[in-house]
Design a protein around this motif. Structure first.
Motif, PDB file in Angstrom:
ATOM      1  N   THR A  94      36.813  52.953  20.941  1.00 47.20           N
ATOM      2  CA  THR A  94      38.092  52.263  21.054  1.00 47.20           C
ATOM      3  C   THR A  94      38.902  52.451  19.780  1.00 47.20           C
ATOM      4  O   THR A  94      38.360  52.372  18.670  1.00 47.20           O
ATOM      5  CB  THR A  94      37.870  50.758  21.314  1.00 47.20           C
ATOM      6  OG1 THR A  94      37.182  50.602  22.545  1.00 47.20           O
ATOM      7  CG2 THR A  94      39.184  50.002  21.375  1.00 47.20           C
ATOM      8  N   ALA A  95      40.208  52.667  19.924  1.00 44.64           N
ATOM      9  CA  ALA A  95      41.082  52.857  18.768  1.00 44.64           C
ATOM     10  C   ALA A  95      41.124  51.586  17.930  1.00 44.64           C
ATOM     11  O   ALA A  95      41.225  50.476  18.463  1.00 44.64           O
ATOM     12  CB  ALA A  95      42.486  53.230  19.230  1.00 44.64           C
ATOM     13  N   GLY A 147      30.405  44.365  18.371  1.00 41.08           N
ATOM     14  CA  GLY A 147      31.018  45.679  18.260  1.00 41.08           C
ATOM     15  C   GLY A 147      32.074  45.652  17.171  1.00 41.08           C
ATOM     16  O   GLY A 147      33.000  44.838  17.209  1.00 41.08           O
ATOM     17  N   ALA A 148      31.959  46.555  16.188  1.00 43.79           N
ATOM     18  CA  ALA A 148      32.815  46.505  15.002  1.00 43.79           C
ATOM     19  C   ALA A 148      34.014  47.435  15.105  1.00 43.79           C
ATOM     20  O   ALA A 148      34.460  48.000  14.104  1.00 43.79           O
ATOM     21  CB  ALA A 148      31.981  46.843  13.760  1.00 43.79           C
ATOM     22  N   ARG A 175      28.866  51.388  23.108  1.00 50.57           N
ATOM     23  CA  ARG A 175      29.757  52.547  22.945  1.00 50.57           C
ATOM     24  C   ARG A 175      29.753  52.876  21.461  1.00 50.57           C
ATOM     25  O   ARG A 175      29.417  52.024  20.626  1.00 50.57           O
ATOM     26  CB  ARG A 175      31.178  52.216  23.427  1.00 50.57           C
ATOM     27  CG  ARG A 175      31.830  51.098  22.641  1.00 50.57           C
ATOM     28  CD  ARG A 175      33.157  50.656  23.218  1.00 50.57           C
ATOM     29  NE  ARG A 175      33.529  49.366  22.651  1.00 50.57           N
ATOM     30  CZ  ARG A 175      34.403  48.535  23.198  1.00 50.57           C
ATOM     31  NH1 ARG A 175      35.004  48.854  24.327  1.00 50.57           N
ATOM     32  NH2 ARG A 175      34.687  47.385  22.623  1.00 50.57           N
ATOM     33  N   PRO A 176      30.119  54.069  21.082  1.00 52.59           N
ATOM     34  CA  PRO A 176      30.085  54.427  19.664  1.00 52.59           C
ATOM     35  C   PRO A 176      31.191  53.754  18.871  1.00 52.59           C
ATOM     36  O   PRO A 176      32.258  53.430  19.392  1.00 52.59           O
ATOM     37  CB  PRO A 176      30.261  55.950  19.691  1.00 52.59           C
ATOM     38  CG  PRO A 176      31.000  56.226  20.968  1.00 52.59           C
ATOM     39  CD  PRO A 176      30.512  55.196  21.947  1.00 52.59           C
ATOM     40  N   THR A 177      30.918  53.519  17.600  1.00 51.61           N
ATOM     41  CA  THR A 177      31.939  53.123  16.637  1.00 51.61           C
ATOM     42  C   THR A 177      31.802  54.057  15.432  1.00 51.61           C
ATOM     43  O   THR A 177      30.920  54.927  15.403  1.00 51.61           O
ATOM     44  CB  THR A 177      31.757  51.672  16.162  1.00 51.61           C
ATOM     45  OG1 THR A 177      30.541  51.577  15.384  1.00 51.61           O
ATOM     46  CG2 THR A 177      31.680  50.709  17.340  1.00 51.61           C
ATOM     47  N   ASN A 221      21.271  51.390  19.128  1.00 58.02           N
ATOM     48  CA  ASN A 221      20.173  52.249  19.587  1.00 58.02           C
ATOM     49  C   ASN A 221      18.993  52.207  18.608  1.00 58.02           C
ATOM     50  O   ASN A 221      19.055  51.595  17.543  1.00 58.02           O
ATOM     51  CB  ASN A 221      20.656  53.675  19.853  1.00 58.02           C
ATOM     52  CG  ASN A 221      21.036  54.420  18.584  1.00 58.02           C
ATOM     53  OD1 ASN A 221      20.879  53.948  17.460  1.00 58.02           O
ATOM     54  ND2 ASN A 221      21.553  55.627  18.755  1.00 58.02           N
ATOM     55  N   GLU A 222      17.900  52.870  18.991  1.00 58.95           N
ATOM     56  CA  GLU A 222      16.648  52.744  18.250  1.00 58.95           C
ATOM     57  C   GLU A 222      16.757  53.278  16.822  1.00 58.95           C
ATOM     58  O   GLU A 222      16.290  52.646  15.866  1.00 58.95           O
ATOM     59  CB  GLU A 222      15.535  53.471  19.006  1.00 58.95           C
ATOM     60  CG  GLU A 222      14.163  53.296  18.387  1.00 58.95           C
ATOM     61  CD  GLU A 222      13.058  53.843  19.278  1.00 58.95           C
ATOM     62  OE1 GLU A 222      11.938  53.304  19.229  1.00 58.95           O
ATOM     63  OE2 GLU A 222      13.319  54.810  20.029  1.00 58.95           O
ATOM     64  N   ARG A 223      17.363  54.450  16.659  1.00 59.11           N
ATOM     65  CA  ARG A 223      17.456  55.006  15.314  1.00 59.11           C
ATOM     66  C   ARG A 223      18.389  54.182  14.434  1.00 59.11           C
ATOM     67  O   ARG A 223      18.161  54.061  13.220  1.00 59.11           O
ATOM     68  CB  ARG A 223      17.914  56.463  15.390  1.00 59.11           C
ATOM     69  CG  ARG A 223      16.899  57.370  16.073  1.00 59.11           C
ATOM     70  CD  ARG A 223      17.334  58.816  16.094  1.00 59.11           C
ATOM     71  NE  ARG A 223      16.466  59.611  16.960  1.00 59.11           N
ATOM     72  CZ  ARG A 223      16.613  60.895  17.195  1.00 59.11           C
ATOM     73  NH1 ARG A 223      17.602  61.564  16.624  1.00 59.11           N
ATOM     74  NH2 ARG A 223      15.781  61.528  18.006  1.00 59.11           N
ATOM     75  N   GLY A 224      19.425  53.619  15.048  1.00 61.32           N
ATOM     76  CA  GLY A 224      20.289  52.724  14.292  1.00 61.32           C
ATOM     77  C   GLY A 224      19.538  51.492  13.821  1.00 61.32           C
ATOM     78  O   GLY A 224      19.703  51.042  12.675  1.00 61.32           O
ATOM     79  N   MET A 225      18.701  50.945  14.685  1.00 69.34           N
ATOM     80  CA  MET A 225      17.896  49.792  14.286  1.00 69.34           C
ATOM     81  C   MET A 225      16.928  50.175  13.172  1.00 69.34           C
ATOM     82  O   MET A 225      16.705  49.392  12.235  1.00 69.34           O
ATOM     83  CB  MET A 225      17.138  49.230  15.478  1.00 69.34           C
ATOM     84  CG  MET A 225      16.269  48.041  15.124  1.00 69.34           C
ATOM     85  SD  MET A 225      15.551  47.226  16.568  1.00 69.34           S
ATOM     86  CE  MET A 225      14.284  46.231  15.757  1.00 69.34           C
ATOM     87  N   ASP A 226      16.337  51.360  13.254  1.00 72.22           N
ATOM     88  CA  ASP A 226      15.445  51.821  12.192  1.00 72.22           C
ATOM     89  C   ASP A 226      16.181  51.855  10.849  1.00 72.22           C
ATOM     90  O   ASP A 226      15.637  51.476   9.804  1.00 72.22           O
ATOM     91  CB  ASP A 226      14.895  53.213  12.508  1.00 72.22           C
ATOM     92  CG  ASP A 226      13.857  53.195  13.625  1.00 72.22           C
ATOM     93  OD1 ASP A 226      13.354  52.109  13.967  1.00 72.22           O
ATOM     94  OD2 ASP A 226      13.566  54.289  14.157  1.00 72.22           O
ATOM     95  N   ASP A 227      17.442  52.313  10.877  1.00 72.35           N
ATOM     96  CA  ASP A 227      18.227  52.367   9.648  1.00 72.35           C
ATOM     97  C   ASP A 227      18.494  50.968   9.099  1.00 72.35           C
ATOM     98  O   ASP A 227      18.393  50.732   7.894  1.00 72.35           O
ATOM     99  CB  ASP A 227      19.555  53.091   9.894  1.00 72.35           C
ATOM    100  CG  ASP A 227      19.396  54.588  10.039  1.00 72.35           C
ATOM    101  OD1 ASP A 227      18.384  55.127   9.538  1.00 72.35           O
ATOM    102  OD2 ASP A 227      20.266  55.220  10.659  1.00 72.35           O
TER     103      ASP A 227
END
Length: 364
Positions: A94-95, A147-148, A175-177, A221-227
């Motif tokens: 989203t913009a 969602g940021a 969704r991606p940010t 997602n999983e890798r984001g949580m790992d980070d």
């Protein structure tokens, strides 16, 4: 046997602090009717002040949420989500300009809720303020962002929303940010769906720690949580997620993820949305509370009695008809007692675990 109120023959309410609702979205989408929606009991949605009172809803995190764009002539994304969540494509990013307008409007509505009912609702910035409001009989509200999209890479807007009272933030919805990637709604599936946090996302985690803003892992997602687990010095929290072992939705947490949360002395809030509860992933109001109890049992086994709470997703998903709305919360409390949970454990899940977690995360 649980006590009942003479007016409704329903179980006696237990004070609940809820980790997630989408009431601000509902207010924003119906701004012309906001006084009716907030102050008067009605049969739309899940939340209004009288139903909160009836069900023991004593406080919660109120989410700012920027909805996806609508298809011309089509039904809203929220309505399609309630109907066939497993068939929905992941919405695009989203913009930021448009997202900031919506987020600011919803933050304004959150502050308006207190102005419209100052004796009944308190805007809270600390765990101590939440306890004070609840002790005074006022619903304790704390501002969350799901969602940021409204936050810029320089994080100036993060500081602005923090000044407005923001104390909890999910870097992504599904969704991606610019900060990371959310899990899709497809079913069945797992949370390993893409890359981890971006460099901006890593800076966001560090700054949230510095500002004492809770970082919500739900939708990430999983890798984001790992980070986040690697970078954050705060307890890991998923405000409204369930057990993947019971319902294999990408939105739910695997046992490995639950172990990460447990290691950090974190917390998971049970999501009432039936498509995150049911083993078949279907949105069905005719969903028995036994399924919710199965999730709680699994979460307790992996997180312990101090790591399980509630994150209803009221006004954001279809909930079991036995709960129905905030007025139906006593039925869930009664089901937990009938399942064998003692009074102390019920009070921990209902509110005390959230209050303890907030004391350890955002402070007093």
């Amino acid at each position: 046997m649980a006590a009942t109120t003479p007016e409704t023959d329903a179980p006696e309410p237990v004070a609940v602090f809820d980790g997630h609702n989408d009431f601000l979205l509902r207010l924003w989408m119906n701004r012309a009717e906001r006084r009716q929606i907030w102050l008067h009991r009605n049969d739309k949605g899940h939340i209004d002040l009288p139903r909160m009172r009836a069900g023991g809803f004593a406080g919660g995190l109120f989410a700012i949420f920027v909805p996806p764009g609508e298809r011309p002539g089509g039904t809203s994304f929220e309505e399609r989500l309630r109907q066939t969540p497993s068939e929905l494509p992941t919405p695009p990013e989203t913009a930021r300009g448009a997202a900031q307008q919506v987020a600011l409007a919803q933050a304004g509505l959150f502050l308006w809720m207190a102005r419209a009912a100052p004796a009944d609702f308190a805007v809270c910035h600390t765990a101590a303020e939440i306890r004070t409001a609840m002790a005074a009989g006022r619903v304790a509200g704390m501002l969350h962002m799901e969602g940021a999209e409204a936050i810029d890479a320089d994080l100036d807007a993060l500081h602005a929303f923090h000044a407005m009272g923001l104390r909890s933030l999910g870097p992504v919805w599904s969704r991606p940010t610019i900060f990371g990637y959310g899990v899709p709604f497809r079913f069945p599936g797992g949370p390993d769906t893409g890359p981890g946090l971006t460099e901006a996302g890593k800076r966001l985690v560090t700054e949230c720690n510095r500002l004492k803003i809770l970082i919500d892992l739900s939708h990430l997602n999983e890798r984001g949580m790992d980070d986040v687990a690697r970078l954050s010095d705060a307890p890991l929290v998923a405000t409204h997620s369930n057990a993947h072992a019971v319902c294999p939705s990408p939105r739910n947490l695997t046992d490995r993820q639950l172990a990460q949360i447990a290691e950090s002395n974190g917390l998971v809030g049970l999501n009432f949305a039936t498509f995150f509860l049911r083993p078949d992933g279907r949105p069905r109001r005719a969903t028995e509370l036994d399924i919710a109890l199965h999730h709680i049992d699994h979460l307790l086994a992996h997180l312990g009695e101090d790591g399980v709470a509630l994150g209803s997703d009221f006004d954001g998903g279809q909930v079991p008809e036995r709960i129905g709305d905030t007025a139906g919360l006593p039925h869930l409390m009664a089901a937990m007692r009938a399942h064998g949970y003692g009074a102390r454990l019920v009070s921990k899940i209902a509110r005390e675990n959230w209050l303890s977690l907030l004391e350890r995360t955002i402070g007093n």
